[in-house]
Design an enzyme around this catalytic site. Structure first.
Site, PDB file in Angstrom:
ATOM      1  N   HIS A 200       0.970  -1.233   0.218  1.00 16.52           N
ATOM      2  CA  HIS A 200       0.005  -0.089   0.133  1.00 16.52           C
ATOM      3  C   HIS A 200       0.932   1.437   0.225  1.00 16.52           C
ATOM      4  O   HIS A 200       0.368   2.189  -0.674  1.00 16.52           O
ATOM      5  CB  HIS A 200      -0.526   0.464   1.503  1.00 16.52           C
ATOM      6  CG  HIS A 200      -1.861  -0.688   1.407  1.00 16.52           C
ATOM      7  ND1 HIS A 200      -3.155  -0.959   0.673  1.00 16.52           N
ATOM      8  CD2 HIS A 200      -1.984  -1.887   1.097  1.00 16.52           C
ATOM      9  CE1 HIS A 200      -4.060  -1.586   0.770  1.00 16.52           C
ATOM     10  NE2 HIS A 200      -3.088  -2.860   0.587  1.00 16.52           N
ATOM     11  N   ASP A 414       3.590  10.127  -0.894  1.00 19.18           N
ATOM     12  CA  ASP A 414       2.714   8.733  -0.094  1.00 19.18           C
ATOM     13  C   ASP A 414       1.997   7.713  -0.651  1.00 19.18           C
ATOM     14  O   ASP A 414       2.533   8.107  -2.347  1.00 19.18           O
ATOM     15  CB  ASP A 414       0.813   9.895  -0.002  1.00 19.18           C
ATOM     16  CG  ASP A 414       0.413   9.335   1.432  1.00 19.18           C
ATOM     17  OD1 ASP A 414       0.466   8.190   1.172  1.00 19.18           O
ATOM     18  OD2 ASP A 414      -0.473  10.384   1.618  1.00 19.18           O
TER      19      ASP A 414
HETATM   20  C1  G6P Z   1      -0.628   3.130   6.291  1.00 20.63           C
HETATM   21  C2  G6P Z   1      -0.150   1.945   5.533  1.00 20.63           C
HETATM   22  C3  G6P Z   1      -2.013   0.551   6.505  1.00 20.63           C
HETATM   23  C4  G6P Z   1      -1.764   0.918   8.346  1.00 20.63           C
HETATM   24  C5  G6P Z   1      -1.935   2.916   8.307  1.00 20.63           C
HETATM   25  C6  G6P Z   1      -2.401   2.906  10.260  1.00 20.63           C
HETATM   26  O1  G6P Z   1      -1.801   3.426   5.761  1.00 20.63           O
HETATM   27  O2  G6P Z   1      -0.207   1.285   4.418  1.00 20.63           O
HETATM   28  O3  G6P Z   1      -0.471  -0.748   6.982  1.00 20.63           O
HETATM   29  O4  G6P Z   1      -2.150  -0.052   8.586  1.00 20.63           O
HETATM   30  O5  G6P Z   1      -1.387   3.624   7.773  1.00 20.63           O
HETATM   31  O6  G6P Z   1      -1.371   2.906  10.559  1.00 20.63           O
HETATM   32  P1  G6P Z   1      -0.844   2.095  11.568  1.00 20.63           P
HETATM   33  O7  G6P Z   1       0.661   1.297  12.317  1.00 20.63           O
HETATM   34  O8  G6P Z   1      -1.588   2.197  13.237  1.00 20.63           O
HETATM   35  O9  G6P Z   1      -1.308   0.495  11.424  1.00 20.63           O
END
Ligand code: G6P
Length: 511
Positions: A200, A414
């Site tokens: 992602h 991003d």
């Molecule tokens: C980004 C990443 C995700 C992640 C999200 C929130 O979008 O690509 O994999 O889950 O951030 O971050 P966190 O560390 O809270 O899961």
């Protein structure tokens, strides 16, 4: 793809605490148990499960769990409900064992993380090594062997959960940078599986990726997949160049020949871009909901009915360019180009990774800057920056999108940025202006946004003013074209494109 559940769920189980499970991990009333040996034909694997813990008095809380916000969840939840598959991931509580259960129609297989795993695997290797390395080293990545060790062990745990629950020949879709070793672990144990991986976040150029002491193991881990998906063609290109450079892989037209220890080709992995999108139907419906439209008017009134509302919505992350945005806005106030009587900037900064040093420092800096701006420019009636360190439910987000004349997405790097796509989708009247960083993946699709380089503060200021002063006809022309792009490419198309490419590829390779 239908899941074969060898054991039926039990919606009547009792004896749970407010968080949905009791000390033994049984389900709360209303959540159904999913037997721990249930088998599935389709599995999604991500670091986080698409639910968060909540207490019953919180809005949207059902049986101690709530559907969690965030791009990944928004993207995959609709598809999971449709396909009746299972989702493997961490449930968010340290050191707690939770049995498989079902929530909102999705079977969930929780993976346990200890306090040590959270520190070394999640905050450490995932978010202090890989995250900054993959985002143009905006913050310096840290390399620690103990973190790597934990990353390998936790990836093994996720892989084992899949191995245990996957039916023969099942399709497994692994998500994101936290789990890059899982594809190879799956292939070694279960060559019968169809394995997809989607990254992602950006994939860095080999010149930056080269810094990683474990670069070969990461590429090798990803190459366990039949299909490796990226947000942009340039990310897929970076990955293929790294596979060639660090593993000596032969790469031809997105096909990477993967060799075993004996030097013979074991399989061919394909690398390709699949730009992620949003649930267009959900956002469009909310944007037309009279209560949400009224809420957006209320927001404007609450701010003193300024002529222009500008909006930023981000996780509080150093990749999002929040400091650059505030700097540009402060200078516009100082230059007298905008005034607190005419304009308000709403900055929603949702709390994120708060125990990681760079995030703590960023919060201090952003809050210091907002305090400084407001202290200098606020009047009794008007505020320059309305700063909100919260996350909000999607209904409130859509009301904010409807209230905002100008949306500011100024990311320094991003993978995609789904906020930009949500804003455009919510503007059903074709008004409003999107200022969008050319370093966000969304810039590849939203070419009619006001694209800019957030490092260029003068350029950013000019672009913000262009957005503030944009004539309705030009705004409508740009918005219509962006809306068409997103309406034609929603998240269902993203997931079905990825999965059909995976199926076709595996069938072709087998024949
Ligand atoms: C980004 C990443 C995700 C992640 C999200 C929130 O979008 O690509 O994999 O889950 O951030 O971050 P966190 O560390 O809270 O899961």
């Amino acid at each position: 793809m239908q899941a074969t559940k060898h054991a039926e769920s039990d919606p009547e189980s009792n004896g749970a605490d407010a968080h949905g499970t009791d000390a033994h991990g049984t389900s709360a009333p209303g959540t159904s148990d999913t037997a721990s040996d249930a088998q599935y034909d389709f599995m999604v694997v991500s670091n986080r499960l698409p639910v968060d813990r909540c207490s019953p008095d919180e809005p949207g809380c059902e049986d101690g769990w709530r559907r969690s916000p965030g791009g990944l969840v928004t993207a995959l939840a609709p598809m999971m409900t449709k396909t009746d598959g299972a989702w493997v991931g961490w449930h968010g509580a340290p050191d707690e064992h939770v049995q498989p259960f079902s929530h909102g129609g999705i079977d969930l297989v929780p993976v346990q993380l200890s306090t040590h795993d959270i520190e070394f695997f999640y905050e450490g290797f995932s978010n202090s090594t890989l995250w900054p390395l993959y985002h143009d080293v905006i913050a310096p990545p840290e390399f620690h062997r103990t973190w790597w060790d934990s990353y390998r062990k936790v990836n093994r745990r996720f892989a084992d959960a899949v191995i245990h629950h996957a039916n023969p020949g099942a399709t497994v879709w692994v998500q994101d940078y936290q789990l890059q070793l899982v594809p190879k672990m799956l292939r070694e144990a279960r060559p019968d599986l169809k394995i997809g991986f989607f990254n992602h976040i950006p994939f860095p150029p080999p010149e930056i990726f080269a810094q990683l002491p474990w670069r070969r193991a990461i590429i090798d881990g990803l190459l366990g997949a039949d299909l490796v998906g990226f947000q942009r063609p340039s990310d897929a290109g970076n990955f293929m160049r790294s596979a060639r450079r660090f593993l000596g892989a032969s790469v031809k037209q997105q096909q990477i020949h993967v060799k075993g220890a004996d030097g013979k080709t074991t399989h061919i992995a394909r690398a390709q871009a699949f730009p992620i999108s949003i649930d267009v139907k959900q956002i469009s419906e909310l944007a037309r909901n009279p209560e949400i439209v009224e809420r957006s008017r209320q927001i404007r009134r609450d701010l003193g009915s300024p002529k222009t509302i500008l909006l930023g919505v981000d996780r509080l992350d150093y990749t999002k360019g929040i400091r650059h945005r505030l700097k540009a806005y402060e200078e516009l106030l100082a230059d007298g180009k905008v005034s607190v009587e005419d304009a308000t900037l709403i900055q929603v900064a949702s709390p994120s990774r708060e125990r990681v040093e760079h995030y703590r420092l960023l919060r201090e800096e952003v809050e210091g800057t907002v305090g400084h701006i407001n202290g200098t420019y606020d009047t009794m009636q008007n505020t320059a920056v309305r700063y909100l360190h919260h996350s909000y439910p999607i209904e409130e987000m859509v009301a904010l999108y409807l209230a905002a004349d100008v949306m500011l997405v100024t990311a320094l790097r991003d993978g995609m940025n789904l906020v930009a796509k949500e804003y455009v989708t919510a503007r059903t009247n074709n008004d409003g202006a999107l200022v969008l960083s050319e370093f966000a993946g969304a810039a590849d699709q939203l070419k009619q946004a006001l694209l800019m380089n957030p490092h260029d503060i003068d350029g950013l200021k000019d672009t913000i003013m262009k957005a503030v002063n944009m004539q309705p006809a030009e705004a409508a022309r740009r918005m219509r074209s962006m809306r068409k792009q997103i309406l034609d490419h929603d998240v269902d198309l993203w997931s079905s494109d990825f999965l059909s490419t995976l199926e076709e590829k595996v069938i072709r390779d087998d024949s």
